[in-house]
Design a protein around this motif. Structure first.
Motif, PDB file in Angstrom:
ATOM      1  N   TYR A 333       0.850  -1.194   0.000  1.00  0.00           N
ATOM      2  CA  TYR A 333       0.000   0.000   0.000  1.00  0.00           C
ATOM      3  C   TYR A 333       0.889   1.250   0.000  1.00  0.00           C
ATOM      4  CZ  TYR A 333      -4.282  -2.562   1.130  1.00  0.00           C
ATOM      5  OH  TYR A 333      -5.380  -3.382   1.077  1.00  0.00           O
ATOM      6  N   GLN A 335       0.382   5.579   0.231  1.00  0.00           N
ATOM      7  CA  GLN A 335      -0.470   6.772   0.260  1.00  0.00           C
ATOM      8  C   GLN A 335       0.414   8.011   0.276  1.00  0.00           C
ATOM      9  OE1 GLN A 335      -2.947   7.357   3.764  1.00  0.00           O
ATOM     10  NE2 GLN A 335      -4.455   8.455   2.526  1.00  0.00           N
ATOM     11  N   PHE A 342      -5.431   5.807  -1.291  1.00  0.00           N
ATOM     12  CA  PHE A 342      -4.123   5.195  -1.529  1.00  0.00           C
ATOM     13  C   PHE A 342      -3.842   5.169  -3.029  1.00  0.00           C
ATOM     14  CE2 PHE A 342      -4.916   3.814   2.727  1.00  0.00           C
ATOM     15  CZ  PHE A 342      -3.653   3.644   3.288  1.00  0.00           C
TER      16      PHE A 342
END
Ligand SMILES: Nc1ncnc2c1ncn2[C@@H]1O[C@H](COP(=O)(O)OP(=O)(O)OP(=O)(O)O)[C@@H](O)[C@H]1O
Ligand SMILES: [Mg+2]
Length: 565
Positions: A333, A335, A342
């Motif tokens: 992930y 962000q 994200f």
């Protein structure tokens, strides 16, 4: 040095006394003996000797002063050099995430302008104040020796007045200092905007807007600059006035309290000479204190920037990395700051060594971000990126990057020769010419360089490659990546600016590299990715489908749309 200062002051004092009060020679045994030794009947040879000694002392004193000045200036200039080099080092070591939140014109200003502001307006005054104060201390000691009460009174008055004056100016100094820094920043940004976007400025006819914007910020800068320069001289003018006042007070004091008029003249002349000698020190302290206050905002703004981030480039932490099997993304992930969602959401895949993979997807899907993760430009918020099972981290990222050839979406060209642009960041020797040409041949740009460019590989391409077409820039970028003979070649839209024919030639060359290196390709044109071993479709940061070209053409709607376009 400071002893010489005293001798200098004392000598003039005694010389004047000797001339005005010749009976002194009679009453001082040592002087009398010297005088008799030189000429028992006449005092003139003695006075001439004293005069010559005085002159020599002054000469030595000023010679020493010159040397001290040289040492001081050299110290400050050297510190400034060290300061700006350290700042550039700190900036290059900072994370890319930090860098994208800055303005490059502002950083340029800090390295070139602010470091000098600090060296000249903080460091120099400190050195100068210290040197001159030490010299003055001895003079003050001499004054104490002559008359304690009087000296204490004069010094105390000067000190109180100086403190009052400084306290009065303090707020304004801070305001002017920080305003000047802001105005300077706007000015630098404005210049960068004008030169960076001159083509667009001309096309949109917005010359006047930018011209006005610059002249406004330059005017604000001028206003604070003027105030800064005037303010920095005020204390010294005030102190000088006070010093003259103090001297006059001494003469009046002596006239009232002393019976001896010759004594008055000599004490007054001692104070006058001491005052004259101390004026540079008083000036240096006054100007210095103000200038430090004015430049403090510059120092504060650099404090954080100067912190060195230890990371990948720290030689003591370097680790090796092996790449014999595969690259793995495990539930990654990412962000970005200030983004609501994200950019990469739970992406997992693996790329076997010497295979070729492609990522396709709409604009903003997260393809370049995925590459940035692989390059260690950003690190995942959660999840792991592993090379042969070893997670990528700051300590092994240098070793990993040294295996990568990367052609970004926007290629940055140096205002240098084609040769140096291909060798990028290494000193290309004559012997490496062949390697450079081979890379250029693979990128289908050798022909153009040899036949069309005025000085072949020695042609200067202009700032950011302004003298080249988009496709030529891209091909130099590809040659740059191939020159390093990488084991992983990453192409982010690397052929987007090329015509179909040139792209086919390069694709063919790249196809020939298959099995020799790992290829990671991002492309909009499906012809570029047709032969890849695996294709991943990226949508809003997620991999929604993976497969070979034929499989995806059969089953994936998005892919079919790409294919039709
Ligand atoms: N440094 C950043 N800070 C904040 N947001 C960013 C940053 N870099 C990229 N983004 C955002 O992340 C998302 C993915 O961007 P990315 O550049 O990876 O897209 P892409 O798939 O390469 O698109 P394109 O095909 O147009 O190149 C976009 O919405 C973009 O606005
Ligand atoms: Mg992109």
């Amino acid at each position: 040095m400071s002893a010489l200062e005293v001798v200098g002051v004392g000598a003039v004092f005694w010389f004047i006394r000797l001339v005005t009060e010749p009976e002194l020679i009679e009453t001082t045994r040592l002087l009398k003996e010297i005088q008799i030794y030189l000429d028992p009947h006449d005092e003139t040879p003695f006075l001439i000797c004293v005069g010559i000694i005085l002159f020599l002392v002054t000469g030595i004193r000023n010679g020493m002063a010159g040397l001290t000045l040289y040492a001081q200036e050299r110290f400050v200039v050297r510190q400034n050099l060290g300061f700006s080099i350290r700042l550039i080092e700190a900036y290059t070591k900072k994370s890319y995430l930090w860098f994208v939140q800055q303005n490059s014109a502002d950083l340029t200003k800090k390295v070139v302008n602010d470091t000098w502001e600090i060296s000249e307006k903080i460091l120099y005054p400190i050195v100068d104040m210290t040197a001159k104060s030490i010299a003055s201390l001895a003079i003050i000691a001499l004054l104490f020796f002559v008359d304690v009460l009087l000296t204490v009174m004069v010094l105390a008055t000067l000190l109180v007045l100086a403190i009052l004056f400084y306290a009065f100016l303090q707020k304004r100094l801070h305001f002017v200092g920080s305003s000047l820094m802001k105005a300077d920043s706007t000015r630098f940004k404005c210049i960068a905007e004008i030169f960076g976007g001159l083509k667009e400025i001309k096309v949109y006819g917005s010359e006047k807007y930018f011209y006005k914007k610059f002249s406004y910020s330059a005017n604000t800068h001028r206003k604070f600059m003027l105030e800064q320069r005037v303010l920095s001289h005020l204390p010294h003018l005030a102190l000088e006035t006070m010093a003259i006042g103090a001297l006059l007070a001494v003469i009046i004091y002596s006239l009232i309290w002393s019976q001896n008029s010759a004594g008055i003249i000599s004490i007054a002349s001692l104070y006058a000479i001491a005052g004259y000698r101390m004026l540079p020190a008083l000036k240096s302290i006054g100007v210095g204190a103000n200038s430090i206050r004015l430049a403090l905002p510059f120092l504060n703004s650099l404090e954080n920037d100067l912190v060195l981030e230890t990371g990948g480039t720290d030689i003591f932490q370097k680790e090796k990395i092996s790449f014999d099997n595969q690259i793995t993304f495990n539930d990654v992930y990412l962000q970005f700051q200030k983004q609501k969602t994200f950019a990469i959401q739970g992406v997992s895949f693996h790329i076997p060594k010497n295979s070729s993979v492609a990522f396709v997807g709409t604009t903003g899907a997260g393809k370049s971000s995925l590459i940035d993760l692989l390059l260690g430009i950003y690190y995942p918020n959660t999840g792991k990126i592993k090379i042969d099972g070893a997670p990528l981290k700051t300590t092994n990222i240098d070793a990993w990057r040294s295996r990568i050839g990367y052609v970004p979406q926007q290629i940055y060209l140096l205002d240098d020769t084609v040769r140096n642009n291909i060798a990028f960041g290494t000193n290309a020797l004559e012997t490496e010419d062949e390697a450079i040409r081979n890379a250029a041949k693979l990128a289908s740009i050798d022909d153009f360089i040899i036949n069309k460019m005025s000085r072949g590989y020695d042609t200067i391409v202009g700032e950011r490659g302004v003298r080249l077409s988009g496709g030529e820039r891209q091909r130099i970028g590809i040659a740059r990546a191939l020159y390093r003979n990488p084991s992983v070649l990453i192409l982010d839209e690397a052929t987007s600016a090329l015509d179909v024919k040139t792209e086919a030639v390069i694709s063919e060359a790249i196809r020939n590299l298959r099995k020799k290196m790992t290829l990671i390709i991002i492309a909009h044109r499906l012809s570029t990715v047709r032969n890849c071993d695996a294709i991943h479709i990226l949508e809003s940061g997620k991999i929604t489908d993976s497969g070979r070209y034929d499989e995806l053409v059969d089953r994936n709607e998005i892919f079919q749309k790409f294919w039709q376009s």
